[in-house]
Design an enzyme around this catalytic site. Structure first.
Site, PDB file in Angstrom:
ATOM      1  N   MET A 204       0.821  -1.209   0.000  1.00 49.39           N
ATOM      2  CA  MET A 204       0.000   0.000   0.000  1.00 49.39           C
ATOM      3  C   MET A 204       0.854   1.257   0.000  1.00 49.39           C
ATOM      4  O   MET A 204       1.858   1.335   0.724  1.00 49.39           O
ATOM      5  CB  MET A 204      -0.915   0.023   1.233  1.00 49.39           C
ATOM      6  N   ASP A 205       0.434   2.204  -0.804  1.00 52.70           N
ATOM      7  CA  ASP A 205       1.027   3.533  -0.751  1.00 52.70           C
ATOM      8  C   ASP A 205       0.584   4.200   0.560  1.00 52.70           C
ATOM      9  O   ASP A 205      -0.444   3.824   1.128  1.00 52.70           O
ATOM     10  CB  ASP A 205       0.543   4.344  -1.956  1.00 52.70           C
TER      11      ASP A 205
END
Length: 545
Positions: A204-205
């Site tokens: 995940m960013d």
């Protein structure tokens, strides 16, 4: 059916005329009454309201809207009359884009569907030849009567008809895609609907995914006789003209405290460091820790330096305000974690995901703070786009099936390297919808765990349908050769099996994501104006009047 066919256009002379949405051009001002559907993608210019955005985002709780906020075609205006400026033609609206993608998705066949198709290529001719042989060979070989064997051949042909087998997969896929779209999850094909069921790890960013992506003021630390309100007044006076994210955070904080933006005089910007301006006849400065060191030099208090270092180590950006050699105070600013991030990560773990990793270009201090707050398994900080690609590739090598969650544009290279790309908050963003394999139309991270479970439910129902179809056929083939079945029983079994697998597949339409906030809310009916087809639905937290 979600979007109105006409819009109420405000003409230059102030009159209002009804026009087909296809005839309304970008830039036109339209008006929408309470309870009406918003006809076109637009930006609100006059009025304050709340909007039910469920058709686009899947979130049934009304969203407050004020001038400058985006409105989507097909959503429902709740509270008051508003005026909006059209930003997209009717054919280019977010709703139209979703419709196109759903239509395209139904033509992208899942692997299970492709397998059933290939299986049928061999299965159908085989059963037709078998039926013909059963009808012809025994009478010729034994001299028996033709009628019983032709009857058995017809029974075998009817029961072997692959109707239920062939329809079992596509009806489940379409129902699964539809249920996801209703929940604000746009899946771009059957193959992508199946993929979440096999995902072992999520990357995940950080900014805009796990966090809001909007820096907010965390601490206001007045020094040398200044109080909190006085320090905030000075800060906003010096930052009122700036468009820097940290400046906007200070401006929002001042508005929240009811402090008016009174700009400083003789304002001068020192690029990358800070700014100076005159407030009430005195020259004040504002800027980074480096700018503070330039202003105070060796006079910087040791305790202040230690405090700033501690804040920065925890991921905060520090803004210093001073006058000459006097430090008036400090303001710490940081990106805030989404309220649902921690619950979303826990839900993914409960769904059987082995590893959840954060990839960010931010510094290690900020990354460590976020990772601890939401209990991530691992994080990688100070990454360039190519570094993110390398980290995702390493995860794929280790876990085989990896999903990358980001904004769909900046993280496109990492998404391409992953097994499944998921875009966050794609409502209104054509680029995000185009980039990712799956687009979450709202910023609700809790939909990720729901997506994994929904994908598994879809695969389970497909397996149930295939096994049931083959079992029914196998049983009746046995009954045929045991002289225990009739032609009408074979017809009934074939049609009944088709009906059962379709009904079983349509159960997926009941799979709808319900966020924790919705689960803890009661639904209250508020009557709309006369002539409205149905009352608006508003969710209010339980135990709250």
């Amino acid at each position: 059916e979600l979007a109105p066919s006409t819009a109420q256009v405000i003409n230059e002379d102030g009159t209002i005329t009804e026009q087909l949405v296809e005839q309304v051009s970008v830039g036109t001002t339209i008006t929408v009454k309470p309870g009406e559907k918003i006809p076109m993608d637009s930006v609100i210019t006059v009025g304050f309201t709340s909007v039910n955005q469920a058709p686009i985002t899947g979130e049934s709780m009304p969203v407050p809207k004020e001038p400058g906020d985006t409105l989507f075609a097909g959503t429902i205006n709740g509270d008051s009359v508003i005026q909006c400026q059209v930003t997209k033609a009717a054919s280019d609206s977010t709703l139209a884009s979703i419709i196109r993608k759903v239509e395209e998705a139904q033509s992208r066949r899942a692997k299970t569907d492709q397998f059933i198709g290939k299986f049928s290529l061999y299965y159908v001719p085989t059963m037709m030849v078998a039926s013909a042989l059963v009808s012809i060979v025994p009478p010729l070989a034994t001299g028996d009567s033709w009628y019983p064997w032709i009857y058995k051949g017809l029974e075998l042909l009817v029961i072997s008809c692959p109707c239920s087998l062939v329809i079992s997969t596509p009806v489940s896929i379409v129902a699964g895609l539809t249920a996801a779209a209703r929940s604000g999850v746009l899946i771009k094909g059957g193959m992508y609907l199946e993929m979440p069921a096999h995902i072992k790890a999520f990357a995940m960013d950080k900014t805009g995914t796990l966090t809001t992506g909007e820096p907010t003021v965390q601490e206001i630390i007045p020094l040398n006789g200044y109080d909190m309100e006085g320090l905030l007044k000075l800060a906003v006076a010096l930052e009122v003209h700036s468009d820097h994210p940290l400046a906007r955070a200070i401006q929002r904080k001042a508005r929240a405290h009811g402090i008016e933006n009174q700009p400083a005089e003789s304002f001068q910007v020192f690029k990358g460091r800070g700014a100076e301006g005159t407030v009430n006849g005195e020259l004040f400065w504002i800027g980074s820790h480096r700018f503070l060191q330039e202003k105070l030099g060796e006079d910087e208090p040791k305790e202040v330096r230690e405090q700033i270092n501690a804040l920065e180590a925890s991921g905060h950006s520090t803004v210093a305000i001073g006058c000459g050699q006097t430090l008036c105070g400090l303001i710490s600013i940081a990106d805030t974690v989404r309220p649902e991030s921690k619950n979303a990560i826990q839900a993914l773990k409960q769904a059987g995901i082995e590893r959840v990793v954060m990839l960010t270009g931010d510094n290690k201090g900020a990354a460590n703070t976020i990772a601890k707050a939401i209990e991530l398994d691992e994080y990688f900080a100070e990454l360039l786009p190519d570094d993110k690609v390398n980290q995702v590739s390493a995860l794929v090598a280790r876990y085989k099936r990896v999903a990358m969650v980001g904004d769909g544009i900046n993280d496109a290279p990492a998404m391409a390297a992953s097994s499944l790309g998921i875009a966050m908050g794609a409502a209104g963003s054509d680029a995000a919808i185009e980039t990712a394999d799956i687009a979450l139309m709202s910023d609700d991270l809790e939909k990720l765990a729901w997506l994994v479970k929904h994908s598994r439910s879809t695969l389970n129902i497909i397996k149930q349908n295939v096994v049931f179809s083959l079992a029914i056929k196998g049983i009746f083939v046995g009954l045929t050769f045991a002289n225990k079945s009739t032609l009408w029983m074979a017809i009934l079994a074939d049609m009944g099996a088709s009906f059962i697998v379709v009904s079983n597949g349509l159960r997926l339409l009941k799979n709808k994501h319900v966020s924790e906030r919705q689960a803890n809310a009661t639904i209250t009916h508020i009557p709309g104006p006369p002539g409205e087809k149905a009352p608006m639905l508003y969710g209010f937290p339980k135990n709250q009047t």
